[in-house]
Design an enzyme around this catalytic site. Structure first.
Site, short mmCIF file in Angstrom:
data_model
loop_
_atom_site.label_atom_id
_atom_site.label_comp_id
_atom_site.label_asym_id
_atom_site.label_seq_id
_atom_site.Cartn_x
_atom_site.Cartn_y
_atom_site.Cartn_z
N GLU A 138 0.84 -1.20 0.00
CA GLU A 138 0.00 0.00 0.00
C GLU A 138 0.88 1.25 0.00
OE1 GLU A 138 -2.53 1.55 -0.68
OE2 GLU A 138 -4.05 1.48 0.89
N ASP A 139 0.37 2.34 -0.54
CA ASP A 139 1.15 3.58 -0.56
C ASP A 139 1.20 4.27 0.79
OD1 ASP A 139 -1.55 4.25 -0.66
OD2 ASP A 139 -1.39 5.60 -2.38
N ASP A 195 -3.51 6.27 6.50
CA ASP A 195 -3.86 7.55 7.12
C ASP A 195 -4.80 7.25 8.30
OD1 ASP A 195 -4.10 10.36 7.23
OD2 ASP A 195 -5.75 10.41 5.83
N PHE A 240 -0.42 16.57 3.65
CA PHE A 240 -0.89 15.91 2.44
C PHE A 240 0.28 15.78 1.46
CE2 PHE A 240 -2.92 15.50 -1.68
CZ PHE A 240 -3.76 14.42 -1.41
N ARG A 297 1.66 11.74 -9.64
CA ARG A 297 2.08 10.37 -9.34
C ARG A 297 3.48 10.07 -9.86
NH1 ARG A 297 -2.53 7.50 -7.63
NH2 ARG A 297 -4.49 8.04 -8.66
#
Ligand code: 5GP
Length: 183
Positions: free
Chosen positions: A102-103, A106, A155, A168
């Protein structure tokens, strides 16, 4: 500087830091899964750059598969945690050793949903490898087995992570200028 880079307030994690840490993660995964049948499950789209570097850093045989999800509602910078499966795995994961790639984690809601769903398919084991982790934002506990970097509550974009589908392709992790988005 490219236009994309002009949109950044700062670079949080450089290309070199990413590659160094991913090499370490690959070593740890190669050790932990030696002799086991490993399946990496990449969560699209954010996880693709991480997967492609991570799998080259893993020295043991393994297979890969993809799952595409989108979260309902939320804002452009926060997920709602209500997940819709856009594309399911091709692989039957029953009795496989599954490692989710997973990136970023959060609130934890997205991964909590995905892990609960995958558990019902009876994998031999189910673990999580995330490149980034924002511990201060956690709402739902999800056990993270491999973490690239803990980051503050900002963010971030780049290295697979987007804002409205852009950024990206940046080869590092950056923080977007606040005037460019509204939370
Ligand atoms: P969670 O369900 O853990 O709150 O959110 C996970 C998802 O929200 C991530 O897979 C990612 O798509 C998105 N997300 C959370 N934080 C960030 C961030 O800082 N930058 C970007 N680009 N996406 C994020």
């Amino acid at each position: 500087m490219t236009n994309l880079e002009n949109d950044l307030a700062k670079i949080l994690i450089t290309r070199e830091q990413l590659q160094q840490r991913i090499a370490e993660l690959g070593e740890a995964i190669s050790r932990d899964y030696a002799g086991k049948d490993l399946l990496l499950v990449c969560i699209l789209k954010g996880g693709i750059l991480f997967l492609s570097d991570l799998m080259r850093a893993i020295r043991i045989p393994h297979a890969i598969d993809f799952m595409a999800i989108s979260s309902y509602g939320g804002t452009r910078t926060e997920s709602s945690g209500v997940v819709r499966i856009l594309m399911d795995l091709n692989t039957n994961i029953t009795n496989r050793n599954v490692l989710i790639v997973e990136d970023i984690v959060d609130t934890g809601r997205t991964l909590a949903y995905i892990t609960e769903m995958l558990k019902t398919r009876d994998p031999a084991s189910l673990k999580i490898c995330t490149l980034l982790n924002k511990p201060s934002r956690r709402e739902v506990h999800v056990p993270l087995d491999y973490v690239g970097f803990d980051i503050p509550n900002e963010f971030v974009v780049g290295y697979g992570l987007d804002y409205d589908e852009f950024y990206r392709n940046l080869p590092f992790i950056g923080v977007l200028k606040t005037e460019l988005y509204a939370r």
